[in-house]
Write a protein that holds these residues in place. Structure first.
Motif, PDB file in Angstrom:
ATOM      1  N   ALA A 165       0.834  -1.202   0.000  1.00  0.00           N
ATOM      2  CA  ALA A 165       0.000   0.000   0.000  1.00  0.00           C
ATOM      3  C   ALA A 165       0.873   1.257   0.000  1.00  0.00           C
ATOM      4  O   ALA A 165       0.584   2.232  -0.715  1.00  0.00           O
ATOM      5  CB  ALA A 165      -0.931  -0.005   1.204  1.00  0.00           C
ATOM      6  N   LYS A 166       1.938   1.212   0.778  1.00  0.00           N
ATOM      7  CA  LYS A 166       2.857   2.351   0.830  1.00  0.00           C
ATOM      8  C   LYS A 166       3.551   2.540  -0.520  1.00  0.00           C
ATOM      9  O   LYS A 166       3.663   3.666  -1.026  1.00  0.00           O
ATOM     10  CB  LYS A 166       3.893   2.126   1.929  1.00  0.00           C
ATOM     11  N   TYR A 167       3.981   1.440  -1.132  1.00  0.00           N
ATOM     12  CA  TYR A 167       4.673   1.505  -2.417  1.00  0.00           C
ATOM     13  C   TYR A 167       3.767   2.067  -3.515  1.00  0.00           C
ATOM     14  O   TYR A 167       4.169   2.924  -4.304  1.00  0.00           O
ATOM     15  CB  TYR A 167       5.164   0.110  -2.793  1.00  0.00           C
ATOM     16  N   ILE A 168       2.511   1.573  -3.560  1.00  0.00           N
ATOM     17  CA  ILE A 168       1.566   2.047  -4.572  1.00  0.00           C
ATOM     18  C   ILE A 168       1.277   3.537  -4.393  1.00  0.00           C
ATOM     19  O   ILE A 168       1.166   4.286  -5.366  1.00  0.00           O
ATOM     20  CB  ILE A 168       0.260   1.223  -4.505  1.00  0.00           C
ATOM     21  N   SER A 169       1.169   3.971  -3.149  1.00  0.00           N
ATOM     22  CA  SER A 169       0.930   5.392  -2.877  1.00  0.00           C
ATOM     23  C   SER A 169       2.090   6.236  -3.375  1.00  0.00           C
ATOM     24  O   SER A 169       1.898   7.318  -3.951  1.00  0.00           O
ATOM     25  CB  SER A 169       0.723   5.614  -1.380  1.00  0.00           C
ATOM     26  N   GLU A 170       3.299   5.737  -3.194  1.00  0.00           N
ATOM     27  CA  GLU A 170       4.481   6.471  -3.654  1.00  0.00           C
ATOM     28  C   GLU A 170       4.501   6.559  -5.177  1.00  0.00           C
ATOM     29  O   GLU A 170       4.839   7.595  -5.751  1.00  0.00           O
ATOM     30  CB  GLU A 170       5.743   5.795  -3.126  1.00  0.00           C
ATOM     31  N   LEU A 171       4.142   5.439  -5.860  1.00  0.00           N
ATOM     32  CA  LEU A 171       4.108   5.455  -7.321  1.00  0.00           C
ATOM     33  C   LEU A 171       3.063   6.436  -7.839  1.00  0.00           C
ATOM     34  O   LEU A 171       3.223   7.027  -8.906  1.00  0.00           O
ATOM     35  CB  LEU A 171       3.792   4.052  -7.850  1.00  0.00           C
ATOM     36  N   ALA A 172       1.985   6.575  -7.083  1.00  0.00           N
ATOM     37  CA  ALA A 172       0.897   7.465  -7.501  1.00  0.00           C
ATOM     38  C   ALA A 172       1.174   8.925  -7.134  1.00  0.00           C
ATOM     39  O   ALA A 172       0.314   9.777  -7.320  1.00  0.00           O
ATOM     40  CB  ALA A 172      -0.410   7.003  -6.874  1.00  0.00           C
ATOM     41  N   GLY A 173       2.366   9.178  -6.600  1.00  0.00           N
ATOM     42  CA  GLY A 173       2.699  10.544  -6.231  1.00  0.00           C
ATOM     43  C   GLY A 173       2.074  10.985  -4.936  1.00  0.00           C
ATOM     44  O   GLY A 173       1.930  12.180  -4.679  1.00  0.00           O
ATOM     45  N   LYS A 174       1.702  10.024  -4.108  1.00  0.00           N
ATOM     46  CA  LYS A 174       1.070  10.319  -2.823  1.00  0.00           C
ATOM     47  C   LYS A 174       1.996   9.912  -1.674  1.00  0.00           C
ATOM     48  O   LYS A 174       1.564   9.380  -0.659  1.00  0.00           O
ATOM     49  CB  LYS A 174      -0.263   9.571  -2.707  1.00  0.00           C
ATOM     50  N   GLU A 175       3.285  10.173  -1.840  1.00  0.00           N
ATOM     51  CA  GLU A 175       4.273   9.733  -0.850  1.00  0.00           C
ATOM     52  C   GLU A 175       4.015  10.358   0.518  1.00  0.00           C
ATOM     53  O   GLU A 175       4.107   9.687   1.543  1.00  0.00           O
ATOM     54  CB  GLU A 175       5.680  10.086  -1.328  1.00  0.00           C
ATOM     55  N   GLU A 176       3.674  11.633   0.553  1.00  0.00           N
ATOM     56  CA  GLU A 176       3.439  12.302   1.831  1.00  0.00           C
ATOM     57  C   GLU A 176       2.215  11.728   2.516  1.00  0.00           C
ATOM     58  O   GLU A 176       2.221  11.482   3.731  1.00  0.00           O
ATOM     59  CB  GLU A 176       3.268  13.799   1.608  1.00  0.00           C
ATOM     60  N   GLU A 177       1.155  11.500   1.725  1.00  0.00           N
ATOM     61  CA  GLU A 177      -0.049  10.901   2.295  1.00  0.00           C
ATOM     62  C   GLU A 177       0.233   9.503   2.830  1.00  0.00           C
ATOM     63  O   GLU A 177      -0.305   9.094   3.856  1.00  0.00           O
ATOM     64  CB  GLU A 177      -1.169  10.845   1.243  1.00  0.00           C
ATOM     65  N   ALA A 178       1.110   8.754   2.113  1.00  0.00           N
ATOM     66  CA  ALA A 178       1.469   7.403   2.546  1.00  0.00           C
ATOM     67  C   ALA A 178       2.197   7.436   3.882  1.00  0.00           C
ATOM     68  O   ALA A 178       1.951   6.605   4.760  1.00  0.00           O
ATOM     69  CB  ALA A 178       2.336   6.734   1.483  1.00  0.00           C
ATOM     70  N   LYS A 179       3.083   8.399   4.042  1.00  0.00           N
ATOM     71  CA  LYS A 179       3.819   8.523   5.298  1.00  0.00           C
ATOM     72  C   LYS A 179       2.873   8.863   6.452  1.00  0.00           C
ATOM     73  O   LYS A 179       3.008   8.336   7.557  1.00  0.00           O
ATOM     74  CB  LYS A 179       4.897   9.604   5.166  1.00  0.00           C
ATOM     75  N   GLN A 180       1.912   9.742   6.160  1.00  0.00           N
ATOM     76  CA  GLN A 180       0.949  10.106   7.196  1.00  0.00           C
ATOM     77  C   GLN A 180       0.081   8.916   7.587  1.00  0.00           C
ATOM     78  O   GLN A 180      -0.194   8.689   8.764  1.00  0.00           O
ATOM     79  CB  GLN A 180       0.070  11.256   6.697  1.00  0.00           C
ATOM     80  N   ALA A 181      -0.332   8.128   6.575  1.00  0.00           N
ATOM     81  CA  ALA A 181      -1.154   6.941   6.844  1.00  0.00           C
ATOM     82  C   ALA A 181      -0.362   5.912   7.649  1.00  0.00           C
ATOM     83  O   ALA A 181      -0.897   5.280   8.567  1.00  0.00           O
ATOM     84  CB  ALA A 181      -1.637   6.340   5.529  1.00  0.00           C
ATOM     85  N   GLU A 182       0.910   5.731   7.299  1.00  0.00           N
ATOM     86  CA  GLU A 182       1.745   4.769   8.021  1.00  0.00           C
ATOM     87  C   GLU A 182       1.937   5.198   9.474  1.00  0.00           C
ATOM     88  O   GLU A 182       1.861   4.382  10.395  1.00  0.00           O
ATOM     89  CB  GLU A 182       3.107   4.634   7.332  1.00  0.00           C
ATOM     90  N   ALA A 183       2.162   6.493   9.694  1.00  0.00           N
ATOM     91  CA  ALA A 183       2.323   6.993  11.051  1.00  0.00           C
ATOM     92  C   ALA A 183       1.040   6.822  11.856  1.00  0.00           C
ATOM     93  O   ALA A 183       1.074   6.435  13.035  1.00  0.00           O
ATOM     94  CB  ALA A 183       2.736   8.466  11.004  1.00  0.00           C
ATOM     95  N   MET A 184      -0.110   7.070  11.197  1.00  0.00           N
ATOM     96  CA  MET A 184      -1.392   6.925  11.874  1.00  0.00           C
ATOM     97  C   MET A 184      -1.642   5.458  12.226  1.00  0.00           C
ATOM     98  O   MET A 184      -2.148   5.146  13.306  1.00  0.00           O
ATOM     99  CB  MET A 184      -2.512   7.466  10.989  1.00  0.00           C
ATOM    100  N   LEU A 185      -1.265   4.556  11.321  1.00  0.00           N
ATOM    101  CA  LEU A 185      -1.448   3.132  11.566  1.00  0.00           C
ATOM    102  C   LEU A 185      -0.583   2.663  12.727  1.00  0.00           C
ATOM    103  O   LEU A 185      -1.033   1.920  13.602  1.00  0.00           O
ATOM    104  CB  LEU A 185      -1.118   2.342  10.304  1.00  0.00           C
TER     105      LEU A 185
END
Length: 273
Positions: free
Chosen positions: A44-64
């Motif tokens: 999920a983190k990798y796909i978010s990064e490919l989609a240009g949503k790296e910052e959102e992925a980091k926030q989601a990972e921190a929240m998780l």
């Protein structure tokens, strides 16, 4: 990122489908498999990064991590093994169909303690047959849990699906090693014929309504083409339901190639066209 799609091929074997070796009447109609918890989070983190949503992925990972307490909140769950679900359809009474969730377990006591700590969950004492009844607030049906084969088997309404002679071993349902983010396998032969007939009848009625619709400014040749296309699609779906053996779909993440791919496979009955 490149997307690939393998179209329906009438006689392709379900080469990537989970192996099911029990008798035909034991084979589930539906099997859904997911990567391990670690794999799901990582992909999920990798796909978010490919989609240009790296910052959102980091926030989601921190929240998780905050939600799980760096995985302490899932104490007892094995994050390295796949998660899955299988379903059997009862031909006589659909209400008695079986749906079983498989959750990998590293520590049974830890998982039970985790459930018991939740305010809205009540775990009753262990029954004589080794199962547990779990009542969840605002969930109208009881859930039942049983530990076996290093997994927690979870079902609802009744615990008939958790009888020892009804349990499917994880390696009969879930691939031991998979690159697939998720996969769905539908064994069409395990769907009772009367339900397939109902689906075909419903589809034919819907297609008949579509054919009756008038399209604005439609020329006679265009109308003839549209009606022929509706008939062709209806015939294909009917053939799949009547002559199909298995249908599977998987979603795969290939980091080396930078690909997210979807694969669809279809196999027909041995005596079908």
């Amino acid at each position: 990122m490149r997307t690939r799609f393998l179209p329906l091929a009438g006689l392709l074997l379900l080469a990537a489908a989970p192996t099911l070796v029990r008798a035909a009447d034991e084979k589930p109609a539906l099997v859904i498999a997911f990567k391990s918890l670690d794999g799901l989070i990582s992909d999920a983190k990798y796909i978010s990064e490919l989609a240009g949503k790296e910052e959102e992925a980091k926030q989601a990972e921190a929240m998780l991590k905050n939600l799980l307490g760096d995985r302490k909140g899932l104490e007892g769950v094995d994050p390295k093994k796949p998660i899955g679900l299988y379903a059997r359809i009862n031909a006589d009474d659909p209400k008695n169909s079986e749906v079983v969730l498989l959750v990998p377990v590293a520590d049974e006591d830890a998982l039970l303690n985790l459930l018991k700590k939740q305010d809205k969950i009540k775990v009753e004492d262990k029954a004589d047959d080794g199962s547990y009844q779990v009542n969840v607030e605002n969930v109208p049906i009881p859930l039942f849990l049983r530990f076996a084969n290093n997994y927690a088997y979870v079902t609802g309404v009744t615990k008939a699906a958790l009888a020892k002679d009804r349990l499917l071993a994880p390696d009969e349902v879930l691939p031991a090693k998979t690159t697939s983010l998720a996969s769905v396998v539908l064994h069409l032969e395990q769907i009772p014929e009367k339900y397939r007939d109902l689906a075909i009848t419903g589809m034919e009625q819907q297609l008949a309504k579509e054919k009756e619709k008038e399209q604005p400014n439609e020329t006679p040749p265009a109308k003839a083409f549209r009606l022929a296309l509706i008939d062709e699609r209806g015939g294909m779906v009917k053939s799949v339901l009547e002559d199909g053996a298995g249908l599977s779909m998987s979603v795969d993440v290939d980091r080396d190639a930078g690909e997210l791919s979807t694969t669809l496979r279809f196999s027909g009955k041995s005596d079908s066209k």
